[in-house]
Design an enzyme around this catalytic site. Sequence first.
Site, PDB file in Angstrom:
ATOM      1  N   LYS A 259       4.185  33.277  19.126  1.00 40.28           N
ATOM      2  CA  LYS A 259       3.624  32.134  18.420  1.00 40.28           C
ATOM      3  C   LYS A 259       3.889  30.993  19.234  1.00 40.28           C
ATOM      4  O   LYS A 259       4.889  30.681  19.418  1.00 40.28           O
ATOM      5  CB  LYS A 259       3.021  32.109  17.140  1.00 40.28           C
ATOM      6  CG  LYS A 259       2.403  31.161  16.510  1.00 40.28           C
ATOM      7  CD  LYS A 259       2.145  30.810  14.774  1.00 40.28           C
ATOM      8  CE  LYS A 259       2.081  29.342  14.764  1.00 40.28           C
ATOM      9  NZ  LYS A 259       2.037  28.310  13.508  1.00 40.28           N
ATOM     10  N   LYS A 271      -3.921  18.015   9.125  1.00 43.66           N
ATOM     11  CA  LYS A 271      -2.586  18.257   9.007  1.00 43.66           C
ATOM     12  C   LYS A 271      -2.547  16.472   8.124  1.00 43.66           C
ATOM     13  O   LYS A 271      -3.084  15.525   8.976  1.00 43.66           O
ATOM     14  CB  LYS A 271      -1.124  18.322   9.857  1.00 43.66           C
ATOM     15  CG  LYS A 271      -1.181  19.538   9.428  1.00 43.66           C
ATOM     16  CD  LYS A 271      -0.094  19.908  10.562  1.00 43.66           C
ATOM     17  CE  LYS A 271      -0.275  21.258  10.875  1.00 43.66           C
ATOM     18  NZ  LYS A 271       0.332  22.703   9.358  1.00 43.66           N
ATOM     19  N   GLU A 343      -4.190  29.005  12.006  1.00 44.48           N
ATOM     20  CA  GLU A 343      -4.522  29.805  13.639  1.00 44.48           C
ATOM     21  C   GLU A 343      -3.267  29.921  13.865  1.00 44.48           C
ATOM     22  O   GLU A 343      -3.923  31.151  14.704  1.00 44.48           O
ATOM     23  CB  GLU A 343      -4.642  27.887  14.277  1.00 44.48           C
ATOM     24  CG  GLU A 343      -3.374  27.116  14.979  1.00 44.48           C
ATOM     25  CD  GLU A 343      -2.530  27.482  13.888  1.00 44.48           C
ATOM     26  OE1 GLU A 343      -0.945  26.923  13.965  1.00 44.48           O
ATOM     27  OE2 GLU A 343      -2.600  26.808  13.095  1.00 44.48           O
ATOM     28  N   ARG A 345      -1.728  32.681  13.336  1.00 45.68           N
ATOM     29  CA  ARG A 345      -2.318  34.553  12.992  1.00 45.68           C
ATOM     30  C   ARG A 345      -3.841  34.330  13.778  1.00 45.68           C
ATOM     31  O   ARG A 345      -3.550  35.599  14.413  1.00 45.68           O
ATOM     32  CB  ARG A 345      -2.515  35.154  11.153  1.00 45.68           C
ATOM     33  CG  ARG A 345      -4.028  33.631  10.756  1.00 45.68           C
ATOM     34  CD  ARG A 345      -3.621  33.746   9.014  1.00 45.68           C
ATOM     35  NE  ARG A 345      -2.815  32.648   8.351  1.00 45.68           N
ATOM     36  CZ  ARG A 345      -2.445  32.326   7.400  1.00 45.68           C
ATOM     37  NH1 ARG A 345      -3.336  32.855   6.277  1.00 45.68           N
ATOM     38  NH2 ARG A 345      -2.105  31.417   7.001  1.00 45.68           N
TER      39      ARG A 345
END
Length: 496
Positions: A259, A271, A343, A345
Amino acid sequence: MNIKFEEKYIADDSVLVIGLPENIKDLKNFDELDTLLNGLTEEIIAAGVLSQEYGKVTTTGVTIQRRYRKVIAVGLGDSGELTALKIQKAVGKLFQYMALEKENKGQFILDTFAFEAEETADAVGMMSAVSNHGLTGYDTSGNTQFYDELDVTLVTKADVKESFNHGAALGSSIALARDYATMPPNHLYPESFADQLAINFKDRPYIKGEVKDFDTLVQEGFGLLAAVGKASVRKPRLVTIEYKHPDAADDAPIALIGKGITYDSGGYSLKTRTGMRSMKYDMSGAANVAGMMDAVSKLELPVHVVAVLALAENMVDGNGMRPDDVYQSLSGKTVEVSNTDAEGRLVLADAVYYASTTYEPKVMMDFATLTGAVIQAIGEDRTGVFTNQGRKFINNLLISSKVTGEDIWHLPISELEDDRVKKSDIADLINADFKPGGASFAAAFINQFTGDTPWVHFDIAGTSNTSAATPFAKKGSTGVMIRTIIDLIESGTLYE
């Protein structure tokens, strides 16, 4: 670093670096050591000037050929309980002490470490590279790496050059991964990261690579990776690095997937102010996979390995991915986005499916700073591990993690999580459901794209960084799992 190898101590202006086990007189070179310490070894220890306590670094001075020489010693405790890992930690403490004291020239008397000289030399090679490493070049101090200033002599009659070189290669690969992870996001973003990787692996034997740009990703159907990265002016990339040693030309590859969210604002699921800080590290999975590939190629291991790095910035603009959007993945499955901050995954889903169908690997392993939930479950000192196989499948991985001290914890995915990821009212899958067990949910989501390929998922959200220095690292990025995966690959057990 300048490295020399000698069969015996040669007096110069170096500090004398030794290990001190509790059973000091059982050392095969005790007489040599005692001579260097002017026949006072036992008296110095008895007086508490030098310590045999494991991990404790102490110093004294001796006169050799009428000149004062500084001695730096690390306690080793009971030599019967020493392992390669404990030697590495002890050597790391030595290098950190030497850096603190600005002592960059030392002769390591390897036989005083009460362990195989080859293993100790390997530890010196690796720990010299990692224990004091930090990213430089982003301030005006002009500081350089302590490693670059080191002048080390390994003193032993054993042939330890190959062992030292092995450790040094692995250490430099870990340092490379840490640098990638630590670089500021305005300097390291999908395109620049891909460019740096191309430079790093250029002219390496048995290596070939490919970079898919944003237009190619859209055309080829990488719908989830494109959706995550489309809001940024710095568009996503998919980087593939394949290493195929001639001795493994007929072997199915090991696939390593990373990732690589080079910055994660959370997207429209924005966030908080404090939550956004340090989100440059959200590409640590990709950085660490790059480090693994760097080590495999430097060591020229007789294996076939493919790395797939999904690189994107998760940002906000008028064309950005939104909650309630639905996107089609590379596999054809559709995904409803309930949380744009889930995001990682999504990009892994496309990358895992691509690796599985393109390369038909023996095993896939993905690495990701994926969920805060894994930290809540098992803390910051363990990596959460999930698999679509039985526990027996990861037994050799567990052995390697014990060897390296990189603790992993097997966590569950089952029909319960499989049902949860299929709860969308309008699409095949949903990317988040905001319920407890988020780490297992995320793993189950990725598993929807693995097909029949054996797969292991590493959630390194807690272990990718450390808030306090260890013998292996300063505060910051750790390069976690590089040592474990290299040990696992070198063990040859992935093909059992």
